[in-house]
Design an enzyme around this catalytic site. Structure first.
Site, PDB file in Angstrom:
ATOM      1  N   ARG A   1      22.112   0.864  -3.309  1.00  0.00           N
ATOM      2  CA  ARG A   1      22.217  -0.482  -2.759  1.00  0.00           C
ATOM      3  C   ARG A   1      22.953  -1.383  -3.744  1.00  0.00           C
ATOM      4  O   ARG A   1      23.037  -1.058  -4.942  1.00  0.00           O
ATOM      5  CB  ARG A   1      20.799  -1.034  -2.547  1.00  0.00           C
ATOM      6  CG  ARG A   1      19.937  -0.130  -1.676  1.00  0.00           C
ATOM      7  CD  ARG A   1      18.515  -0.056  -2.208  1.00  0.00           C
ATOM      8  NE  ARG A   1      17.733   0.982  -1.521  1.00  0.00           N
ATOM      9  CZ  ARG A   1      17.095   0.805  -0.377  1.00  0.00           C
ATOM     10  NH1 ARG A   1      17.114  -0.376   0.185  1.00  0.00           N
ATOM     11  NH2 ARG A   1      16.445   1.798   0.205  1.00  0.00           N
TER      12      ARG A   1
ATOM     13  N   ASP B   1       0.811  -1.222   0.000  1.00  0.00           N
ATOM     14  CA  ASP B   1       0.000   0.000   0.000  1.00  0.00           C
ATOM     15  C   ASP B   1       0.843   1.271   0.000  1.00  0.00           C
ATOM     16  O   ASP B   1       0.316   2.376  -0.017  1.00  0.00           O
ATOM     17  CB  ASP B   1      -0.939   0.001   1.215  1.00  0.00           C
ATOM     18  CG  ASP B   1      -0.172  -0.067   2.539  1.00  0.00           C
ATOM     19  OD1 ASP B   1       1.075  -0.078   2.521  1.00  0.00           O
ATOM     20  OD2 ASP B   1      -0.837  -0.108   3.592  1.00  0.00           O
ATOM     21  N   GLY B   2       2.167   1.106   0.048  1.00  0.00           N
ATOM     22  CA  GLY B   2       3.042   2.280   0.026  1.00  0.00           C
ATOM     23  C   GLY B   2       3.122   3.002   1.355  1.00  0.00           C
ATOM     24  O   GLY B   2       3.790   4.024   1.477  1.00  0.00           O
TER      25      GLY B   2
ATOM     26  N   ASP C   1      19.210  -5.941  -1.742  1.00  0.00           N
ATOM     27  CA  ASP C   1      18.606  -4.604  -1.828  1.00  0.00           C
ATOM     28  C   ASP C   1      18.699  -3.865  -0.496  1.00  0.00           C
ATOM     29  O   ASP C   1      18.414  -2.671  -0.437  1.00  0.00           O
ATOM     30  CB  ASP C   1      17.140  -4.682  -2.304  1.00  0.00           C
ATOM     31  CG  ASP C   1      16.305  -5.608  -1.439  1.00  0.00           C
ATOM     32  OD1 ASP C   1      16.703  -6.774  -1.255  1.00  0.00           O
ATOM     33  OD2 ASP C   1      15.249  -5.168  -0.944  1.00  0.00           O
ATOM     34  N   ASN C   2      19.088  -4.570   0.561  1.00  0.00           N
ATOM     35  CA  ASN C   2      19.276  -3.928   1.855  1.00  0.00           C
ATOM     36  C   ASN C   2      20.757  -3.842   2.212  1.00  0.00           C
ATOM     37  O   ASN C   2      21.111  -3.685   3.381  1.00  0.00           O
ATOM     38  CB  ASN C   2      18.514  -4.693   2.944  1.00  0.00           C
ATOM     39  CG  ASN C   2      17.007  -4.662   2.725  1.00  0.00           C
ATOM     40  OD1 ASN C   2      16.497  -3.758   2.060  1.00  0.00           O
ATOM     41  ND2 ASN C   2      16.303  -5.636   3.250  1.00  0.00           N
TER      42      ASN C   2
HETATM   43  P1  AMP Z   1      12.246  -4.448   2.724  1.00  0.00           P
HETATM   44  O1  AMP Z   1      12.403  -5.932   2.853  1.00  0.00           O
HETATM   45  O2  AMP Z   1      11.513  -3.820   3.863  1.00  0.00           O
HETATM   46  O3  AMP Z   1      13.539  -3.794   2.465  1.00  0.00           O
HETATM   47  O4  AMP Z   1      11.305  -4.191   1.455  1.00  0.00           O
HETATM   48  C1  AMP Z   1      11.463  -4.867   0.246  1.00  0.00           C
HETATM   49  C2  AMP Z   1      10.715  -4.179  -0.859  1.00  0.00           C
HETATM   50  O5  AMP Z   1       9.296  -4.143  -0.597  1.00  0.00           O
HETATM   51  C3  AMP Z   1      11.126  -2.731  -1.091  1.00  0.00           C
HETATM   52  O6  AMP Z   1      11.160  -2.532  -2.475  1.00  0.00           O
HETATM   53  C4  AMP Z   1      10.034  -1.939  -0.440  1.00  0.00           C
HETATM   54  O7  AMP Z   1       9.883  -0.672  -1.013  1.00  0.00           O
HETATM   55  C5  AMP Z   1       8.821  -2.816  -0.696  1.00  0.00           C
HETATM   56  N1  AMP Z   1       7.778  -2.581   0.326  1.00  0.00           N
HETATM   57  C6  AMP Z   1       7.838  -2.896   1.617  1.00  0.00           C
HETATM   58  N2  AMP Z   1       6.707  -2.537   2.252  1.00  0.00           N
HETATM   59  C7  AMP Z   1       5.892  -1.973   1.343  1.00  0.00           C
HETATM   60  C8  AMP Z   1       4.585  -1.398   1.368  1.00  0.00           C
HETATM   61  N3  AMP Z   1       3.864  -1.330   2.492  1.00  0.00           N
HETATM   62  N4  AMP Z   1       4.080  -0.928   0.211  1.00  0.00           N
HETATM   63  C9  AMP Z   1       4.785  -1.000  -0.922  1.00  0.00           C
HETATM   64  N5  AMP Z   1       6.018  -1.514  -1.022  1.00  0.00           N
HETATM   65  C10 AMP Z   1       6.579  -2.008   0.087  1.00  0.00           C
HETATM   66 MG    MG Z   2      14.681  -2.720   1.659  1.00  0.00          MG
END
Ligand code: AMP
Ligand code: MG
Length: 473
Positions: free
Chosen positions: A180, A122-123, A245-246
């Protein structure tokens, strides 16, 4: 009072690096906390940030003059599986600022609405993860660990749906860049050599101005990341989601999701609710990092040498430097924790020995290292189920003439304990931010014992134990 002056170098890169996009407005924002010291470092006027115009910026409700909001594109390996299209799914890079000391800062809103990279999300961000990232990233900074920073946290006045309905929040994250390993993988996967070259030049200029070329970049990142992970290990920190990506190109800790500091020491400790197989367990971190660096190396190959055999050989030579670089950093961190300024090879066994005993005796990691810095080691001894195991070790350790001042500067008196972070989040979810502020304030001075933080220093009681931590998603 003055509004910020933006200069947006990432937005000047070619279109394929991002999607230009404004944050999505929120219903009823309110400021929770502003990091005034950091604001000043960045050349931002804290008074201005505290005004309505400041809140409008920090909540994404108004794009400030000169900003050029965008969502960055990247790819990555998540838990070993390839995702060719990730990107800022819930974040907008608002723009960049230059601090009075000449340092560059990206200003990013996290939780600021959907983007083309949101996939099913949901962003938005729930308040809990915003508070956790604020507490832990600022604690890491105060502990001296390279990290992205938290400039501000706001509530949105909106509800987000996770397992249940939760209040929404936005974190203003700042860092010298948000590039990243996965950003490189994105262009490599497209076989976009121009894109890779542009990104390499940009990253070198931003993070490693003294390094040269793709091989120089690989070496610099390898060193920075080896030191970073050794630093995490020395604090009992578990990142939880070490996907490519992290993994930050500047060697910073980034993306605080289901991260945690260990209470009792165990090398196989995992907290993340999404890490079912322990891929990112405490002891797995140094090896996972080299796997991530190998992905970076393979992305950079076309820039390293047009002859692919030569490119592979050169990259492998650099990656072989990781193990000694990590081991040296680990030994010097743990040496310092034991009060040994110039550790030698035998000190590796001395360290491993006490760590094994700590695991066997369910010893609290942070309390133990702080306790051995005290003149009377009784409190360290008392942490062991079988204290005689400590006595045997301590006799050998004393022959190394440990320096208490070095230990006090290396072994924090305070870390963000999971149960305290959870308590701050739970109170925050009901609108009570006092525990969050208290914990965040206390963590700004992590190397000083003082009576008013005794309860925050304590290990959790059985019923306070946190077994799992959760992502922001
Ligand atoms: P993360 O594992 O938290 O680093 O997130 C992995 C990917 O999922 C990244 O590209 C984030 O932008 C995306 N992401 C995480 N949570 C959301 C969310 N609530 N809405 C949209 N994209 C998300
Ligand atoms: Mg991330």
């Amino acid at each position: 009072m003055s509004a910020p002056h933006f200069d947006n170098s990432y937005a000047r890169l070619p279109d394929k690096f991002y999607t230009k996009l404004d944050p999505t407005k929120v219903a009823n924002p309110a400021l929770i906390r502003l990091n005034t010291g950091l604001a000043e470092q960045m050349g931002l006027d804290p008074d201005w940030l505290g005004t309505q115009a400041g809140l409008d910026m920090l909540s994404g409700n108004q794009v400030p003059v000169g900003a050029a909001p965008l969502a960055q594109v990247y790819a990555g390996h998540q838990f070993g599986g390839w995702s060719g299209q990730l990107g800022d799914g819930r974040a907008n890079l608002l723009g960049e600022l230059e601090g009075p000391d000449g340092h560059h800062w990206d200003l990013q809103l996290k939780g600021s609405g959907p983007t083309p990279y949101s996939r099913m999300g949901d962003g938005r961000s729930a308040l809990g993860p915003v508070l956790r990232e604020y507490i832990v990233s600022e604690a890491m900074a105060a502990l001296g660990v390279p990290t992205t920073r938290a400039l501000a946290a706001v509530t949105t006045g909106e509800i987000v749906l996770r397992d249940k309905r939760e209040p929404g929040g936005i974190l203003t994250r700042v860092a010298p860049s948000h590039i990243r390993v996965g950003t490189f993988q994105f262009f490599a996967a497209q076989q976009d050599i121009d894109g890779l070259q542009t990104l390499t030049d940009y990253t070198l200029a931003r993070h490693y101005p003294d390094a040269e070329g793709a091989l120089g970049l690989l070496k610099a990142v390898t060193d920075a990341q080896a030191k970073l992970v050794a630093h995490w290990m020395s604090l009992g920190f578990i990142h939880g989601v070490m996907n490519t990506d992290n993994t930050h190109m500047g060697g910073l800790t980034i993306d605080y999701g289901p991260c945690a500091f260990m209470d009792t020491y165990h090398p196989a400790k995992v907290f993340s609710s999404i890490d079912q197989f322990g891929r990112y367990a405490y002891q797995a971190q140094p090896e996972i990092l080299v796997w991530n660096l190998a992905q970076l190396a393979s992305s950079l190959l076309p820039l390293i040498d047009s002859n692919s055999d030569k490119a592979v050989e050169a990259a492998q030579t650099v990656l072989q430097g990781y193990a000694p670089s990590y081991s040296n950093a680990w030994l010097s961190r743990f040496g310092a924790k034991l009060g040994i300024a110039a550790p030698v090879k035998d000190d590796i066994a001395l360290t491993q020995d006490i760590l094994t005993k700590m695991a066997d005796n369910l010893v609290d990691f942070t309390l133990f290292f702080r306790a051995i810095a005290q003149e009377d080691p009784t409190s360290a001894r008392d942490l062991f189920v079988d204290p005689t195991q400590f006595d045997d070790w301590a006799e050998r350790w004393q022959t190394r003439m440990p320096d208490p001042a070095l230990m006090r500067a290396s072994n924090p008196a305070l870390i963000p304990r999971n149960h305290q972070v959870e308590a701050a989040i739970q109170a925050g979810n009901t609108g009570d931010f006092a525990p969050f502020h208290r914990l965040t304030d206390a963590l700004q001075d992590p190397f000083t014992d003082r009576p008013e933080i005794t309860d925050l220093q304590a290990a959790p009681r059985e019923e306070q134990l946190v077994h799992q931590t959760f992502c922001g998603t």
